[in-house]
Enzyme design. Sequence first.
Site, mmCIF file in Angstrom:
data_model
loop_
_atom_site.group_PDB
_atom_site.id
_atom_site.type_symbol
_atom_site.label_atom_id
_atom_site.label_comp_id
_atom_site.label_asym_id
_atom_site.label_seq_id
_atom_site.Cartn_x
_atom_site.Cartn_y
_atom_site.Cartn_z
ATOM 1 N N HIS A 270 0.844 -1.199 0.000
ATOM 2 C CA HIS A 270 0.000 0.000 0.000
ATOM 3 C C HIS A 270 0.882 1.254 0.000
ATOM 4 O O HIS A 270 1.929 1.280 0.649
ATOM 5 C CB HIS A 270 -0.905 -0.002 1.240
ATOM 6 C CG HIS A 270 -1.962 1.043 1.160
ATOM 7 N ND1 HIS A 270 -1.716 2.365 1.433
ATOM 8 C CD2 HIS A 270 -3.262 0.965 0.789
ATOM 9 C CE1 HIS A 270 -2.822 3.061 1.236
ATOM 10 N NE2 HIS A 270 -3.778 2.233 0.853
ATOM 11 N N ARG A 318 -2.981 1.290 -4.159
ATOM 12 C CA ARG A 318 -2.683 -0.143 -4.341
ATOM 13 C C ARG A 318 -3.274 -0.627 -5.650
ATOM 14 O O ARG A 318 -4.144 0.041 -6.237
ATOM 15 C CB ARG A 318 -3.170 -0.978 -3.163
ATOM 16 C CG ARG A 318 -4.533 -0.654 -2.651
ATOM 17 C CD ARG A 318 -4.809 -1.434 -1.379
ATOM 18 N NE ARG A 318 -5.962 -0.893 -0.690
ATOM 19 C CZ ARG A 318 -6.848 -1.614 -0.040
ATOM 20 N NH1 ARG A 318 -6.705 -2.924 0.023
ATOM 21 N NH2 ARG A 318 -7.865 -1.045 0.577
ATOM 22 N N LYS A 321 -6.923 -0.102 -7.502
ATOM 23 C CA LYS A 321 -7.836 0.727 -6.715
ATOM 24 C C LYS A 321 -7.924 2.124 -7.313
ATOM 25 O O LYS A 321 -7.303 2.442 -8.316
ATOM 26 C CB LYS A 321 -7.420 0.716 -5.251
ATOM 27 C CG LYS A 321 -7.567 -0.683 -4.664
ATOM 28 C CD LYS A 321 -8.259 -0.769 -3.358
ATOM 29 C CE LYS A 321 -9.623 -0.204 -3.265
ATOM 30 N NZ LYS A 321 -10.162 -0.282 -1.911
ATOM 31 N N CYS A 326 -4.385 12.105 -1.964
ATOM 32 C CA CYS A 326 -3.393 12.018 -0.869
ATOM 33 C C CYS A 326 -2.196 11.160 -1.272
ATOM 34 O O CYS A 326 -1.091 11.334 -0.749
ATOM 35 C CB CYS A 326 -4.010 11.521 0.427
ATOM 36 S SG CYS A 326 -4.575 9.818 0.402
ATOM 37 N N TYR A 327 -2.406 10.251 -2.247
ATOM 38 C CA TYR A 327 -1.272 9.438 -2.696
ATOM 39 C C TYR A 327 -0.272 10.260 -3.509
ATOM 40 O O TYR A 327 0.824 9.791 -3.800
ATOM 41 C CB TYR A 327 -1.735 8.210 -3.477
ATOM 42 C CG TYR A 327 -2.618 7.308 -2.638
ATOM 43 C CD1 TYR A 327 -2.201 6.907 -1.363
ATOM 44 C CD2 TYR A 327 -3.870 6.889 -3.069
ATOM 45 C CE1 TYR A 327 -3.010 6.118 -0.562
ATOM 46 C CE2 TYR A 327 -4.686 6.095 -2.276
ATOM 47 C CZ TYR A 327 -4.247 5.719 -1.028
ATOM 48 O OH TYR A 327 -5.048 4.939 -0.230
ATOM 49 N N ASP A 378 -9.716 14.412 -2.124
ATOM 50 C CA ASP A 378 -9.311 13.109 -2.659
ATOM 51 C C ASP A 378 -9.535 13.063 -4.180
ATOM 52 O O ASP A 378 -8.608 12.841 -4.963
ATOM 53 C CB ASP A 378 -10.168 12.079 -1.885
ATOM 54 C CG ASP A 378 -10.253 10.692 -2.446
ATOM 55 O OD1 ASP A 378 -9.967 10.508 -3.625
ATOM 56 O OD2 ASP A 378 -10.647 9.772 -1.697
ATOM 57 N N ASP A 385 -11.008 18.157 2.908
ATOM 58 C CA ASP A 385 -10.797 17.918 4.341
ATOM 59 C C ASP A 385 -9.362 18.299 4.670
ATOM 60 O O ASP A 385 -8.568 18.594 3.769
ATOM 61 C CB ASP A 385 -11.108 16.451 4.703
ATOM 62 C CG ASP A 385 -10.226 15.484 3.946
ATOM 63 O OD1 ASP A 385 -9.006 15.517 4.171
ATOM 64 O OD2 ASP A 385 -10.727 14.703 3.108
ATOM 65 N N HIS A 388 -6.499 15.762 3.328
ATOM 66 C CA HIS A 388 -6.199 15.866 1.899
ATOM 67 C C HIS A 388 -5.630 17.236 1.539
ATOM 68 O O HIS A 388 -4.809 17.346 0.621
ATOM 69 C CB HIS A 388 -7.438 15.524 1.052
ATOM 70 C CG HIS A 388 -7.722 14.051 1.038
ATOM 71 N ND1 HIS A 388 -8.585 13.459 1.923
ATOM 72 C CD2 HIS A 388 -7.202 13.046 0.276
ATOM 73 C CE1 HIS A 388 -8.597 12.146 1.700
ATOM 74 N NE2 HIS A 388 -7.766 11.867 0.712
HETATM 75 C C1 FPP Z 1 -6.273 2.214 2.957
HETATM 76 O O1 FPP Z 1 -7.332 2.944 2.878
HETATM 77 C C2 FPP Z 1 -5.297 2.938 3.853
HETATM 78 C C3 FPP Z 1 -4.413 2.309 4.585
HETATM 79 C C4 FPP Z 1 -4.376 0.833 4.616
HETATM 80 C C5 FPP Z 1 -3.401 3.050 5.440
HETATM 81 C C6 FPP Z 1 -2.620 4.054 4.689
HETATM 82 C C7 FPP Z 1 -1.435 4.521 5.413
HETATM 83 C C8 FPP Z 1 -1.063 5.764 5.365
HETATM 84 C C9 FPP Z 1 -1.874 6.773 4.589
HETATM 85 C C10 FPP Z 1 0.217 6.223 6.018
HETATM 86 C C11 FPP Z 1 -0.044 6.962 7.290
HETATM 87 C C12 FPP Z 1 1.204 7.567 7.754
HETATM 88 C C13 FPP Z 1 1.456 8.050 8.976
HETATM 89 C C14 FPP Z 1 2.707 8.777 9.207
HETATM 90 C C15 FPP Z 1 0.554 7.871 10.124
HETATM 91 P P1 FPP Z 1 -8.496 2.611 1.847
HETATM 92 O O2 FPP Z 1 -8.714 1.155 1.712
HETATM 93 O O3 FPP Z 1 -9.629 3.454 2.289
HETATM 94 O O4 FPP Z 1 -7.912 3.256 0.523
HETATM 95 P P2 FPP Z 1 -7.450 2.620 -0.872
HETATM 96 O O5 FPP Z 1 -8.662 2.066 -1.488
HETATM 97 O O6 FPP Z 1 -6.918 3.802 -1.601
HETATM 98 O O7 FPP Z 1 -6.395 1.591 -0.574
HETATM 99 ZN ZN ZN Z 2 -6.901 9.992 0.337
#
Ligand code: FPP
Ligand code: ZN
Length: 461
Positions: A270, A318, A321, A326-327, A378, A385, A388
């Site tokens: 991820h 990932r 997706k 934020c990515y 996003d 927010d 983001h």
């Molecule tokens: C999946 O969200 C999100 C995570 C599994 C965690 C992500 C980790 C970070 C953003 C790093 C955080 C860093 C610090 C310093 C605390 P989702 O399933 O809603 O999103 P997706 O579909 O884009 O994977």
């Molecule tokens: Zn995001």
Amino acid sequence: MAGDDNSQIVILEPTINPISTHSAIRIPDFDTLLEMVNGSYDSFSNCEAPLGEQLSDTISRKMETELDIQMIYEDIMSKGSDTIPTLNRNHHAAFCHGVISGPIPGMFSKLDASKPWVSFWLMNAAVLLKTGLSSQEKSNASSFLISILDKSFTDDNSYYGFGGGAYQLPHLAASYAAILTLALTEDEQAWALIDVKKIKTWLLKMKQPNGSFIMHQGGESDTRAVYCALCIASLLNILDDELTEGTAEWLIRCQTYEGGFAGEPGDEAHGGYTYCGVAALLILLSPGELLKSGLDLDSLLKWTVDRQYSLEGGFSGRSNKLVDGCYSHWVGGTCALLEAIFNYQNNEDSSSFRSLIDRQRLQNYVLCCCQDKMGLRDKPGCRADFYHTNYVLCGLSMCQYYQVYDKEAVAKYGNAFFAEPVEIEDSNVVDIDSANKVAALDAIFGLPYGYAMKMHDFFLV
Ligand code: FPP
Ligand code: ZN
């Protein structure tokens, strides 16, 4: 895998490595948009479900998102290149400063237990937007944070860190956000009130025999916790062998077969965890040590650049997706760190910089799709927010600068301070209208550049 016929093993050809395609693309802003809507991209929107299979919810939502974004780009294109939005700096700044100096609005009340994060996201974003922080905003933040440090919830004296508010359990993520915010306040009187010996004792309590860290007493261990612990220790100048023994080895175990990092060994790769894993490794190891650490750099590189979608221009977190602004930081920041390693490896000067991703497309995604009326978001259809707003701006900064390896800073402060941002002036890489210009980011700490060194300097004595 269907295993009826063991006599035939089908080896899938790897997909075309996008590094070659992306780094070769040097197109000006409007042409990029034209290309995005003229079908020269691989898109789920163009796919038929084989044999009428039902699409998963994720794939359906991905297709809808692509169509929404395509319509946005087509609309801009039909009106002309001068209608590409510029950064609405004043409105985004008003979004940040309004909350920095006032109470958290009701719709964000869930964040009441994450106050250090709210302060960090908004103050960091305000500095990236170059609107600065008033002395009142800074002193309110530092006095609030020191007050919650004094009131952290402890079973005994060995737990000493920041929680999400007063009387909460010390937590590594809240402490990371609090210490970064204190760095932004530049308030040395407040810094002097942090008992770094007690922080070190607490960090050692969070350290696990396998080299990882847990987020809080009884909490989960993952690459986020490791990254937070190492950033805190670097900023407060308490990073030593006792804290870091076995940690790099544990991080390497988090790299998955895809190439990115999971939160812990065995999980899914991820973008958020990958950024934390790579940044944490670079705090622990020099690039030379990293190359010998067992990290599979090729697969990491491929997985990271594969996160950029050609239609949207932004990144997913990932495989398969949806794109998310934020990515632009979590994956974009990983790209920036990898670029710095290549810059070091090839002993390149600034004129020979090569971009691993298409910065122009990423900047277009930020400007055309992530701007709400106030604050950043996003994707289209989402509301802005605080989280983001900060990380989309970090990603925009990543588009506009690249990182070089600063040997002198490493000799003086340690590995964590290796990344020095340099402004990109080549309009073939990214066309930077001064209206869109944001401050340079420290690619390891996620702070505007210079704040981390200043804090570390204070704790050097
Ligand atoms: C999946 O969200 C999100 C995570 C599994 C965690 C992500 C980790 C970070 C953003 C790093 C955080 C860093 C610090 C310093 C605390 P989702 O399933 O809603 O999103 P997706 O579909 O884009 O994977
Ligand atoms: Zn995001």
